[in-house]
Design a protein around this motif. Structure first.
Motif, PDB file in Angstrom:
ATOM      1  N   HIS A  63       0.069  38.863 -37.920  1.00  0.00           N
ATOM      2  CA  HIS A  63      -0.215  38.119 -39.150  1.00  0.00           C
ATOM      3  C   HIS A  63      -1.031  38.936 -40.152  1.00  0.00           C
ATOM      4  O   HIS A  63      -0.764  38.919 -41.359  1.00  0.00           O
ATOM      5  N   ASN A 121       5.343  34.056 -43.966  1.00  0.00           N
ATOM      6  CA  ASN A 121       4.194  33.233 -43.559  1.00  0.00           C
ATOM      7  C   ASN A 121       4.545  32.379 -42.351  1.00  0.00           C
ATOM      8  O   ASN A 121       3.726  32.204 -41.433  1.00  0.00           O
ATOM      9  N   ALA A 130       3.026  33.322 -38.590  1.00  0.00           N
ATOM     10  CA  ALA A 130       1.854  32.457 -38.443  1.00  0.00           C
ATOM     11  C   ALA A 130       1.391  32.426 -36.993  1.00  0.00           C
ATOM     12  O   ALA A 130       2.183  32.213 -36.079  1.00  0.00           O
ATOM     13  N   CYS A 147       1.097  41.492 -41.734  1.00  0.00           N
ATOM     14  CA  CYS A 147       2.007  40.801 -42.638  1.00  0.00           C
ATOM     15  C   CYS A 147       1.344  40.551 -43.986  1.00  0.00           C
ATOM     16  O   CYS A 147       1.927  40.818 -45.040  1.00  0.00           O
TER      17      CYS A 147
END
Length: 252
Positions: free
Chosen positions: A109, A100, A104, A112
């Motif tokens: 993201h 995270n 970020a 992810c």
């Protein structure tokens, strides 16, 4: 339709405990899971991340996202999720939590998050996803005590699943040790930088395990077990360390 998993084998399991990786495959196939292995996989990036090298860690983590991206065909067919399963709560915790921070505000993201949602430690996958609490034929005679690794308990919220699976192993009896949730002292580079503290923590953990009269010390993480086993062997103590995959693959 059987579940399909891509297995992630951590660096130290691959290099030091390959039999544990093979036992995980054996267990998954025992419960009719289709297992895939991508030989291009390397590391989740945890060693660099914990040492403070975040840009380097992100480069490794980016490769992890690429290596474990769901095949387009699977998404197009709208089949069951393509799960990612690992015999290491430590690495799973890295992917679920530390990624995270690494991704970020980046273009990666979204990718992810998709990978995070599919990533599970072995025991939670068996119990919480598949609803399996017994591995057919699993048998190991003796008494065991269980070590809750920091990563499993605190990062992944895993406590009941390993015990449910172990308690269903024929011939095996659980004896809970004192302070089972206390850290074993490994902590990766912590064991190198703070050797005296690390060894003292291992000693305390092993003493608690021995007090139960158990034959086996079992955990979800071979990193913890490697650390504890080193102390046990040095002191020539009557206790054997086993990863839970090795236990579940015993007897058949």
């Amino acid at each position: 339709m059987p579940a399909t998993v891509d297995i992630f084998i951590p660096c130290f399991v691959d290099q030091l405990y390959p039999a544990t990786a093979m036992n995980m495959v054996k267990v998954l196939e025992r419960v009719s899971v289709q297992v895939n292995y991508n030989p291009n996989q390397t590391c989740c990036g945890q060693p660099a991340y914990n040492a403070g090298y975040h840009p380097q860690s992100r480069a490794v983590a980016d490769k992890f996202l690429q290596d474990f991206a769901a095949p387009p065909a699977a998404a197009a067919q709208n089949t069951l999720p393509r799960y990612i399963v690992s015999p290491s709560a430590s690495c799973v915790g890295m992917v679920r939590n530390s990624y995270n921070e690494l991704f970020a505000g980046t273009p990666e993201h979204g990718a992810c998050q998709k990978v995070q949602a599919r990533t599970y430690e072995l025991t939670e996958f068996l119990v919480d996803v598949l609803g399996i609490t017994t591995i057919p034929g699993a048998r190991l005679v003796g008494k065991y005590t269980y070590h809750d690794s920091c990563s499993a308990l605190r990062e992944c919220g895993i406590r009941a699943a390993p015990r449910q699976l172990l308690d269903a192993v024929s011939g095996l009896e659980r004896l809970e040790m004192a302070e089972t949730t206390t850290c074993c002292g490994f902590g990766g580079t912590f064991a190198v930088k703070f050797e005296a503290i690390s060894v003292a923590m291992a000693q305390q953990k092993v003493e608690h395990a021995l007090e139960t009269g158990a034959d086996y010390l079992v955990s979800t993480d071979v990193s913890c077990l490697m650390h504890l086993e080193a102390y046990i062997k040095k002191e020539k103590l009557p206790l054997k360390c086993l990863h839970i995959a090795d236990v579940l693959a015993s007897g058949w």
